[in-house]
Design a protein around this motif. Structure first.
Motif, PDB file in Angstrom:
ATOM      1  N   PHE A 242      82.002 -10.322  25.653  1.00  0.00           N
ATOM      2  CA  PHE A 242      82.730 -10.247  26.921  1.00  0.00           C
ATOM      3  C   PHE A 242      82.102  -9.152  27.768  1.00  0.00           C
ATOM      4  O   PHE A 242      82.131  -7.978  27.416  1.00  0.00           O
ATOM      5  N   THR A 330      85.700 -14.031  24.884  1.00  0.00           N
ATOM      6  CA  THR A 330      85.556 -14.615  26.220  1.00  0.00           C
ATOM      7  C   THR A 330      86.796 -15.351  26.683  1.00  0.00           C
ATOM      8  O   THR A 330      86.919 -15.664  27.880  1.00  0.00           O
ATOM      9  N   ALA A 333      88.547 -13.844  29.747  1.00  0.00           N
ATOM     10  CA  ALA A 333      87.764 -13.620  30.972  1.00  0.00           C
ATOM     11  C   ALA A 333      88.651 -13.580  32.213  1.00  0.00           C
ATOM     12  O   ALA A 333      88.294 -12.966  33.228  1.00  0.00           O
TER      13      ALA A 333
END
Length: 415
Positions: A242, A330, A333
Motif C-alpha cells: 500500500f 490494498t 486504498a
C-alpha cells in the motif's frame, strides 16, 4: 574397620598395613591391588560373581540392573541429578532420614522422633517400615529407594467418565480453549476441588487422542487443527503493498494505545480459497467485541471493502466510532473516503508488524475454526456471520478477567 571376607591372598597383609596407619593408596600399591578393591575392603563390601553386597544390606546385581534391600527393589541407575533434586518440604530429606536413623538407634519412640522432626508419628512409621532391611534402617539406602519409587505413571483425570470430563468435553464442543475451560471451572465450581484440571492435562489428552487415531475429533477441538505441538517461529517479512498517503500508527493518540477509551477498532480480511473470497473482521480494542462484515460474491477490492465497512460502522453508536487500525493491504486504498463517510480516522501499521493490531490477529485465528483456510467464504451469508460473531462474543476471555466481550459491550452501552 571391618575385616570382612578373607578370600583374597593379600587382603590380610593389606589390613595390617592399614592398621599401622599406611594410607589406602600406599597399602594398595604395596600389596598390588586396585584402589577400588582396597576401598571395598575398607568399607566391608563383598564382591560376588555378578555384583556387590554392602554392609547395609544392599545387593547390587550388575546382570539384572537392580539393587535389592531386603524386600525393597530399586531400579538402577538412579541419577545423581535425581538424588540431589530439591523437593517439596512434604517429602523427607536425606538429612531428616539421617536423624531418623540416629534417634531410632538411640531407642526413641516414633512419636518422639516425629516431634523432633516436626513430622507425624505415622510418617516415621511408614518410613521405617518401607525402608528397613535385615541390617536395619539405613538413610542413604532409604533415600535411593525413595527416589526410585517416586516416578510412576499417573492416570489422567480425563481418562474416565466424570463430571469434570463432561465439563471439559462440553467446553471443547463450544469451541472454548483449554485455558478458558480451566478458568470457567473455577468460576462455576468455586468450592469443588474435584472440578479442577490443568491446561496441560487437557492438551495432553487431546494430543494423545490424536496419536490414538482420533485426528478428526482433535482437529475440531484444537483451533490450529494440529495433532502435535509446533514451536513458534518469527513471521517472514512482507513487501509493503500500500503506497498511498497513510497516517501511521505512530500518530495514533495515546488513549487508543492504552485501551482506556472504548470505540477504537482493529480490522483486517480473512481470505478464502485462491484469494477469491473474503470476510472483513473488526475487533473493538477495549472489549474485544467482534463484528464480521459480509462482502458479497467474490469481490473484496478497495471499493467493496469501503462500502462494507461504511455500512457496518454507521450502524454503531456514535461514541463507539473512535478510530480504525489496519495493515497496509490494498483493500484499504479508499481509506480517506471511509473516514469522510464515518468520521473515523484510519491508522496503518508498520510493514511486517501484525502484532500492532494483535487483538484482530488473535480473533482472526479463532475465526479460522469456523472458516478454515482453503474454503470458499462467499458461501457464508450475513446471517451465518452474525451467528459466528455471537458465539465468539459469548466466550469468556482471560484478558477480560473471564468476562465475555458481549458482557463488556453491554456495560458500555448501558452507561
Amino acid at each position: 574397620m571391618n575385616s570382612g571376607h578373607q578370600g583374597h591372598p593379600r587382603r590380610e597383609e593389606y589390613q595390617k598395613l592399614r592398621a599401622q596407619g599406611v594410607s589406602r593408596r600406599e597399602a594398595a600399591e604395596q600389596v598390588g591391588v586396585h584402589r577400588r578393591t582396597a576401598k571395598d575392603w575398607d568399607y566391608g563390601v563383598r564382591k560376588t560373581s555378578n555384583g556387590r553386597i554392602y554392609p547395609d544390606g544392599r545387593r547390587v546385581n550388575y546382570t539384572t540392573g537392580t539393587v535389592t534391600i531386603s524386600t525393597v527393589i530399586i531400579k538402577t541407575p538412579v541419577s545423581l541429578k535425581s538424588l540431589e533434586k530439591k523437593l517439596h518440604p512434604r517429602f523427607l530429606s536425606l538429612s531428616e532420614r539421617e536423624r531418623i536413623r540416629d534417634l531410632h538407634v538411640a531407642g526413641q519412640s516414633l512419636r518422639a522422633i516425629g516431634r523432633a522432626l516436626g513430622r507425624s508419628a505415622s510418617t516415621i512409621s511408614r518410613e521405617l517400615r518401607a525402608n528397613s532391611g535385615v541390617a536395619g534402617y539405613h538413610p542413604y539406602a532409604a533415600q535411593r529407594a525413595a527416589v526410585a519409587r517416586r516416578p510412576r505413571p499417573k492416570e489422567s483425570k480425563l481418562l474416565r467418565e466424570s463430571p469434570l470430563r463432561s465439563f471439559v468435553r462440553d467446553g471443547l464442543r463450544r469451541r472454548w480453549s483449554p485455558e478458558q475451560i480451566c478458568n470457567a471451572l473455577v468460576k462455576v465450581h468455586p468450592d469443588d476441588q474435584s472440578m479442577r484440571v490443568s491446561v496441560e492435562t487437557i492438551y495432553q489428552a487431546l494430543y494423545l487422542q490424536a496419536r490414538g487415531g482420533l485426528k478428526r475429533e482433535v482437529q475440531t477441538a484444537i483451533r490450529t487443527g494440529r495433532t502435535r505441538r509446533k514451536p513458534r517461529r518469527d513471521p517472514g517479512r512482507r513487501t509493503p503493498r500500500f503506497n498511498d498517503p497513510m497516517v501511521m500508527i505512530s500518530s495514533r493518540p495515546a488513549e487508543v494505545e492504552d485501551r482506556a477509551v472504548p470505540g477504537h477498532w482493529e480490522g483486517d480480511l480473512i481470505i478464502g480459497a485462491n484469494g477469491r473470497s473474503a470476510i472483513a473482521t473488526l475487533v473493538e480494542r477495549a472489549t474485544r467485541y467482534t463484528v464480521l462484515v459480509h462482502l458479497p460474491g467474490s469481490s473484496h477490492d478497495a471499493i467493496a471493502v469501503r462500502d462494507g465497512l461504511v455500512r457496518t460502522v454507521q450502524a454503531l453508536p456514535q461514541h463507539l466510532r473512535g478510530s480504525l487500525t489496519w495493515d497496509q493491504g490494498t483493500e484499504m486504498a479508499r481509506h480517506k473516503q471511509f473516514t469522510t463517510a464515518t468520521g473515523m480516522p484510519v491508522y496503518f501499521c508498520d510493514p511486517a508488524s501484525p502484532w500492532q493490531r494483535g487483538s484482530n490477529e488473535n480473533t482472526n485465528g479463532l475465526l479460522r475454526q469456523y472458516f478454515p483456510k482453503g474454503t470458499d467464504l462467499s458461501l457464508h451469508g450475513p446471517e451465518d456471520l452474525e451467528l459466528v460473531a455471537q458465539e465468539l462474543n459469548g466466550r469468556p476471555r482471560k484478558t477480560l478477567d473471564w468476562d465475555t466481550p458481549a458482557e463488556r459491550l453491554r456495560d458500555l452501552l448501558a452507561v
